[in-house]
Design an enzyme around this catalytic site. Structure first.
Site, PDB file in Angstrom:
ATOM      1  N   GLY A 176       0.683  -0.728  -0.127  1.00  0.00           N
ATOM      2  CA  GLY A 176      -0.241  -0.348  -0.202  1.00  0.00           C
ATOM      3  C   GLY A 176       0.609   1.250  -0.247  1.00  0.00           C
ATOM      4  CD  GLU A 177       2.799   5.843  -0.586  1.00  0.00           C
ATOM      5  OE1 GLU A 177       2.287   4.789  -1.807  1.00  0.00           O
ATOM      6  OE2 GLU A 177       3.815   5.869  -0.653  1.00  0.00           O
ATOM      7  CB  SER A 178       5.466   2.614   3.889  1.00  0.00           C
ATOM      8  OG  SER A 178       5.987   3.374   3.185  1.00  0.00           O
ATOM      9  CB  CYS A 183       5.159  -4.087  -1.947  1.00  0.00           C
ATOM     10  SG  CYS A 183       5.403  -2.866  -2.845  1.00  0.00           S
ATOM     11  NE  ARG A 194       8.234   5.361   0.596  1.00  0.00           N
ATOM     12  CZ  ARG A 194       7.661   5.930   1.666  1.00  0.00           C
ATOM     13  NH1 ARG A 194       7.830   7.191   2.600  1.00  0.00           N
ATOM     14  NH2 ARG A 194       5.891   6.469   0.492  1.00  0.00           N
ATOM     15  NE  ARG A 252       2.546   3.843  -6.594  1.00  0.00           N
ATOM     16  CZ  ARG A 252       2.243   3.147  -6.372  1.00  0.00           C
ATOM     17  NH1 ARG A 252       2.627   3.260  -5.249  1.00  0.00           N
ATOM     18  NH2 ARG A 252       1.099   2.522  -5.329  1.00  0.00           N
ATOM     19  CG  HIS A 256       2.784  -6.603  -4.377  1.00  0.00           C
ATOM     20  ND1 HIS A 256       1.981  -5.742  -3.547  1.00  0.00           N
ATOM     21  CD2 HIS A 256       3.258  -5.602  -5.230  1.00  0.00           C
ATOM     22  CE1 HIS A 256       1.389  -5.162  -2.958  1.00  0.00           C
ATOM     23  NE2 HIS A 256       2.234  -4.393  -3.852  1.00  0.00           N
ATOM     24  CD  GLU A 304       0.234  -9.465  -1.943  1.00  0.00           C
ATOM     25  OE1 GLU A 304       1.399  -9.752  -2.244  1.00  0.00           O
ATOM     26  OE2 GLU A 304       0.062  -8.084  -1.980  1.00  0.00           O
TER      27      GLU A 304
HETATM   28  N1  GLN Z   1       5.608   2.971  -3.027  1.00  0.00           N
HETATM   29  C1  GLN Z   1       4.860   2.172  -1.826  1.00  0.00           C
HETATM   30  C2  GLN Z   1       5.288   2.970  -0.454  1.00  0.00           C
HETATM   31  O1  GLN Z   1       7.139   3.556  -0.860  1.00  0.00           O
HETATM   32  C3  GLN Z   1       5.021   1.281  -1.821  1.00  0.00           C
HETATM   33  C4  GLN Z   1       4.585   0.246  -3.045  1.00  0.00           C
HETATM   34  C5  GLN Z   1       3.387  -0.605  -2.531  1.00  0.00           C
HETATM   35  O2  GLN Z   1       3.481  -1.170  -1.517  1.00  0.00           O
HETATM   36  N2  GLN Z   1       3.219  -1.462  -3.701  1.00  0.00           N
HETATM   37  O3  GLN Z   1       4.833   2.894   0.563  1.00  0.00           O
END
Ligand code: GLN
Length: 225
Positions: A59-61, A91, A118, A148, A184, A186
């Site tokens: 997701g987005e850390s 991720c 990241r 990403r 990922h 999954e």
């Molecule tokens: N770019 C996201 C981050 O830095 C991670 C991306 C992902 O979990 N697919 O948090």
């Protein structure tokens, strides 16, 4: 929905949490169901009661950092790892678990002795897929989906490398009961990482062997272990 097959199933009593604050939660829930493990969506500390392991999704850390703090999940997750329960981050989940993040960012749950960068593949290579050899999972390569994604820049002495890209860069690691992948698994119908986590959860009967356990007289909940 990819088929996961229904080879070996785990005891129906086993519960594995999926941190469900944000990100790719449903896919992990589906893989756990497919291998016969009961998924528990974790949004509050109480949801960790009785789980045998925890998955931290992609997701987005930065968002996960904020929500982990807001809902008081940081120390309960650290305590779960210290009891020896397996944790698996994919991720953004790898970033959440890393002891160091390149740049100015403080670590979130520093449970894995790695340094991550990241969005390491830049804008041109935002997302890509690769067949990766992961020897501990057997001879069939893992179809890895990178979105990403971070890269592992440094691996501590207690950390095992599970997989590298062809250029040698590290993309999957394990430190005792904590596993993380920059990709990922999954999203591609891959179940072997989740099976490994479930196997580790079944074996973790011996408490106090986990990452993050240090003699620390002021830390609650570890006396007598
Ligand atoms: N770019 C996201 C981050 O830095 C991670 C991306 C992902 O979990 N697919 O948090």
């Amino acid at each position: 929905m990819p088929s996961h097959g229904d080879g070996c199933r785990f005891m129906d009593s086993m519960k594995i949490g999926v941190l469900a604050l944000q990100g790719a939660v449903a896919e992990h829930v589906a893989v756990l169901r497919a291998i016969g493990v009961e998924p528990v969506e974790v949004r509050l500390p109480a949801h960790l009661d009785g789980v045998d392991g925890l998955i931290i999704p992609g997701g987005e850390s930065t968002t996960m950092r904020r929500l982990i703090e807001r809902w008081g999940l940081r120390q309960p997750i650290i305590d779960l790892a210290a009891r020896g329960a397996p944790l698996f981050g994919t991720c953004a989940g790898m970033i959440v678990l890393a002891r160091e993040i390149v740049g100015d960012e403080a670590p979130i749950l520093p449970l894995l002795d790695i340094t991550v960068e990241r969005n390491a593949f830049g804008r041109q290579l935002d997302s890509f897929e690769a067949e990766l050899a992961v020897p501990v999972l057997g001879g069939t390569p893992v179809h890895a989906v990178f979105i990403r994604a971070p890269i592992v820049d440094r691996v501590g002495p207690d950390v095992d490398v599970m997989a590298r890209l062809e250029d040698g860069r590290v993309v999957a690691v394990r430190q005792r009961n904590v596993i993380a992948t920059a990709f990922h698994p999954e999203l591609a119908g891959e179940t072997r990482f989740h099976r490994l986590v479930a196997t580790m959860a079944a074996e973790h009967a011996d408490p106090g062997e986990g990452v993050g356990r240090r003699p620390h007289p002021t830390r609650r909940g570890q006396q007598g272990r």
